[in-house]
Design an enzyme around this catalytic site. Structure first.
Site, PDB file in Angstrom:
ATOM      1  CG  ASP A 237     -60.814  36.780 -41.388  1.00 37.76           C
ATOM      2  OD1 ASP A 237     -60.645  36.450 -42.573  1.00 37.76           O
ATOM      3  OD2 ASP A 237     -61.819  36.431 -40.726  1.00 37.76           O
TER       4      ASP A 237
ATOM      5  CE  LYS B 230     -66.504  34.556 -46.446  1.00 34.25           C
ATOM      6  NZ  LYS B 230     -67.951  34.620 -46.682  1.00 34.25           N
TER       7      LYS B 230
ATOM      8  CD1 TRP C 291     -67.744  36.938 -40.788  1.00 36.11           C
ATOM      9  CD2 TRP C 291     -67.756  35.118 -39.478  1.00 36.11           C
ATOM     10  NE1 TRP C 291     -68.740  36.107 -41.235  1.00 36.11           N
ATOM     11  CE2 TRP C 291     -68.774  34.987 -40.452  1.00 36.11           C
ATOM     12  CE3 TRP C 291     -67.571  34.110 -38.541  1.00 36.11           C
ATOM     13  CZ2 TRP C 291     -69.598  33.869 -40.515  1.00 36.11           C
ATOM     14  CZ3 TRP C 291     -68.400  32.993 -38.593  1.00 36.11           C
ATOM     15  CH2 TRP C 291     -69.404  32.878 -39.575  1.00 36.11           C
TER      16      TRP C 291
END
Length: 355
Positions: A168, A192, A101
């Site tokens: 992030d 999540k 990511w």
């Protein structure tokens, strides 16, 4: 009842699921389902105000300095919006490439300006957090992904710099106490560790909002989204409400207790993996994630066998990401110490069975 160790959409606290299910039928005795309430009405205004307040309070951030913004589009939209808003064509942004990511964020940054990769562990299949060295002072911002779900690594220290830090935190936000004022922008997809899929939480320093570098459609502007208190368009009402329920749950437990629980879960599972002769951990020990434990067997023939063995014992969601294989146990906040103890006992039981 199954124990769900999936990396996302992930397990939610049982009381959150109960409260959310009740709200679907009748929200707060309003006679309306939470799925029906107007997004500009008083009922949702109250939800949004409390969610914004708790989002900052739990991070120890002052509402005079930071603002919470709720958006659709997931992490991928943030990968583009960040350089779109804060990186001019002739400027340079820094990136630390520590996983898939992080690489995706870097790829999108290159579309809008220059990028400087301060550190990367890509050549070693992202098994560790790379060193990043000194941060050039002329960077527009420095972006990194604090927890890497696919590879099971996590930042345990952060760059010290005056350059705006953008992070992030999708797979770890609200899992541990930190000085969150180090960061100018934090973003996290909800599915999540916060709520269901469909919403992303952005916590942004207000001074950064004034540094927009190009003319943008309002829907792609952090400044305009913040100015409109996340209601520029119809927001994802139900995911925001579920996220509020989770934030209330976290507040009731306390961030100190939450961190202690997460540390205990990680210790239990990693100890079992390290003591095993059949299983082994993938990430370097000093960079292991407290949220996502990635491990394998020395003989891959056991992979499907163990997945079936675990499922028969009500443990699901431990299959590794399709790009790397093996196993991954995601120990987000909603996973209890007892849940991890159960997984550990299944690991030991399987090893005793095959030996």
């Amino acid at each position: 009842m199954l124990i769900n160790f999936d990396a996302g959409p992930a397990a939610l606290p049982k009381e959150v699921l109960q409260q959310a299910s009740e709200a679907i039928l009748n929200y707060n005795n309003s006679g309306l389902s939470i799925l029906e309430i107007p997004h500009r009405g008083k009922l949702f205004e109250a939800i949004l105000e409390e969610a914004n307040t708790l989002a900052l309070e739990l991070l120890g951030l002052d509402k005079n300095d930071y603002q919470a913004v709720w958006m659709q589009g997931g992490g991928r939209l943030q990968f583009s919006m960040i350089p779109m808003n804060f990186l001019a064509v002739n400027e340079t942004a820094g990136y630390i490439e520590s996983g898939h990511w992080a690489s995706e964020a870097l790829k999108n940054g290159k579309l809008y300006g220059n990028t400087n990769v301060l550190g990367s562990s890509k050549a070693d299949n992202f098994q560790y957090i790379p060193q990043w060295g000194d941060t050039p002072e002329d960077l527009s911002y420095l972006h990194f992904t604090s927890n890497n779900t696919i590879y099971g690594t996590q930042f345990h220290s952060f760059p010290e710099t005056e350059v705006p830090l953008i992070v992030d935190m999708s797979s770890e936000l609200y899992s541990r106490k930190l000085d969150y004022s180090k960061f100018s922008l934090i973003y996290a997809v909800a599915q999540k560790n916060i709520g269901p899929a469909g919403v992303t939480l952005i916590v942004i320093r207000k001074s950064l909002l004034e540094k927009q570098k190009r003319v943008l459609p309002e829907i792609l502007s952090y400044r305009d989204m913040a100015k409109n208190n996340s209601v520029l368009n119809t927001p994802p009402v139900f995911p925001i409400y579920c996220s509020l329920l989770t934030l209330r749950w976290i507040k009731a437990i306390g961030m100190d207790a939450m961190q202690q629980s997460n540390e205990e879960k990680a210790r239990l599972l990693y100890d079992a993996i390290d003591e095993s002769k059949l299983f082994y951990g993938v990430a370097k020990k000093e960079d292991r994630s407290m949220m996502n434990a990635c491990f394998r067997t020395h003989d891959d023939k056991h992979t499907e066998m163990f997945l079936d063995f675990a499922k028969e014992r009500d443990i699901v969601g431990i299959k590794g990401h399709r790009s790397v294989g093996g196993f991954r146990a995601s120990m987000y906040n909603a996973i209890s110490v007892e849940d991890v103890q159960r997984l550990v006992s299944v690991i030991k039981e399987y090893e005793n069975t095959v030996n």
